[in-house]
Design a protein around this motif. Sequence first.
Motif, short mmCIF file in Angstrom:
data_model
loop_
_atom_site.label_atom_id
_atom_site.label_comp_id
_atom_site.label_asym_id
_atom_site.label_seq_id
_atom_site.Cartn_x
_atom_site.Cartn_y
_atom_site.Cartn_z
N UNK A 92 53.47 41.81 117.54
CA UNK A 92 53.32 40.99 116.34
C UNK A 92 54.32 39.84 116.40
N UNK A 93 54.00 38.78 115.72
CA UNK A 93 54.91 37.64 115.70
C UNK A 93 56.26 38.08 115.12
N UNK A 94 57.31 37.81 115.89
CA UNK A 94 58.65 38.26 115.54
C UNK A 94 59.58 37.06 115.51
N UNK A 95 60.38 36.97 114.44
CA UNK A 95 61.25 35.81 114.24
C UNK A 95 62.70 36.26 114.11
N UNK A 96 63.58 35.57 114.79
CA UNK A 96 65.02 35.78 114.60
C UNK A 96 65.64 34.44 114.19
N UNK A 97 66.18 34.39 112.99
CA UNK A 97 66.80 33.17 112.49
C UNK A 97 68.20 33.06 113.09
N UNK A 98 68.46 31.96 113.77
CA UNK A 98 69.77 31.72 114.37
C UNK A 98 70.69 30.96 113.42
N UNK A 99 70.08 30.10 112.61
CA UNK A 99 70.85 29.32 111.63
C UNK A 99 69.95 29.00 110.46
N UNK A 100 70.39 29.41 109.26
CA UNK A 100 69.61 29.11 108.06
C UNK A 100 69.68 27.63 107.72
N UNK A 156 60.48 29.50 105.48
CA UNK A 156 61.80 29.15 106.01
C UNK A 156 62.27 27.83 105.40
N UNK A 157 63.58 27.66 105.32
CA UNK A 157 64.13 26.45 104.75
C UNK A 157 64.18 25.34 105.81
N UNK A 158 63.96 24.12 105.36
CA UNK A 158 64.10 22.97 106.25
C UNK A 158 65.52 22.97 106.82
N UNK A 159 65.61 22.77 108.13
CA UNK A 159 66.89 22.83 108.82
C UNK A 159 67.11 24.12 109.57
N UNK A 160 66.23 25.10 109.35
CA UNK A 160 66.35 26.39 110.02
C UNK A 160 66.14 26.27 111.52
N UNK A 161 66.98 26.98 112.29
CA UNK A 161 66.79 27.12 113.73
C UNK A 161 66.51 28.58 114.02
N UNK A 162 65.50 28.84 114.84
CA UNK A 162 65.08 30.22 115.06
C UNK A 162 64.44 30.38 116.43
N UNK A 163 64.39 31.62 116.87
CA UNK A 163 63.58 31.97 118.02
C UNK A 163 62.38 32.76 117.52
N UNK A 164 61.25 32.57 118.20
CA UNK A 164 59.99 33.17 117.76
C UNK A 164 59.25 33.72 118.97
N UNK A 165 58.81 34.96 118.88
CA UNK A 165 57.97 35.56 119.92
C UNK A 165 56.57 35.74 119.34
N UNK A 166 55.57 35.15 119.99
CA UNK A 166 54.20 35.16 119.48
C UNK A 166 53.29 35.87 120.48
N UNK A 167 52.67 36.98 120.06
CA UNK A 167 51.78 37.70 120.97
C UNK A 167 50.47 36.94 121.16
N UNK A 168 49.68 37.32 122.15
CA UNK A 168 48.42 36.60 122.42
C UNK A 168 47.51 36.47 121.21
#
Length: 350
Positions: A92-100, A156-168
């Motif tokens: 499933x699509x998984x998100x990790x926020x690095x900076x809010x 997510x708030x504008x300015x957010x930096x994140x990594x995202x894993x998206x399955x097929x």
Amino acid sequence: MRRIPFRLLAAGTLPVLVLAGCGSSSSTGKAAGSSASTPAASASGSGAASASKAPATVADKDVTPMSAIKVDDKDPKKPAVSLSKKPFQVNKTTVEVLKDGTGAAVTDGQIATVNYTVVDGKSGKTLANTFSEQPVTLDLKDPAQFPGLVTAIKGKKVGTTETVAIPPKDAFGTQGNAQLGVGADDTLIFYMNIKSAVTPLKEATGTAVAPKSGMPTVKWEGASKPATITMPNADAPKKLESTNLINGKGAEVKKGQTLYALYTGVIWNKGKAGTVFDSTGSRGGQPAGFPIGTSKVIPGWDKTLVGKKVGDRVLIVVPPADGYGSAGNPQANIKGTDTLVFVVDIVAAV
């Protein structure tokens, strides 16, 4: 089919009938059209999940933790994304926020502007990087958009930096994308920064303008239907002409922005209603996004729409030289001698 959000395949993400796309034009030297005819048209080998093949999944023990994504952002224009474990796999699509971020939260129906680097989770190969270019705009309401990107951005708030894993299943589906080298089982990894978000107008909004004598007349049928454009009983003009039907009160459209519009395009038919060859009204009334002022659309659009305002409704009469040239656009039944007429509602520019 789903949109390809990568700039390297940008021509595959746009409604094609106003694009300067694939075929050559002998009179303009520019491309005259593309090989597809819907806004969700994309490169061969991409598409939504097939009903005959279940989306790829992995056992829970084989789901890769987000900690396996490593980002080196020493060069802000070229962040490097590497994977400590390959293949990187999620169900499933998984998100990790690095900076809010500190801006407003992105809401459903907005158009978000983002920068990202994306890599293939199986090979680790970098597929695209936009940090060194103009940001990419993503319409969250567009049904052809990657579901995984919508999930990653919405809320997510504008300015957010994140990594995202998206399955097929939330990206290219079971077919993958051969043109990009993405397999049917490949997870996509994004390192993303959300730069801005705007809410598009529902249609042109502002002050109505009296029709200009000698120009076609327009009956607006609402966003979900093509407009009816009727020609005067006269030959088509030889030069590019335009007039506002509504003067908007929004920001001025600048060269290089992505312009979002509702539009109908017809072929000039002396004394009669024009023959519709393309319209956002035929595709559910979803605004279409175009790079403007950068030779990515027909010259008549670039010349007319830069400098207009968000909220404007613009009527444009486009002779062949400012349209598809002498080659025309056979897929749209447009001959090289056809004059085109557009009514364009500018609903956003980012």
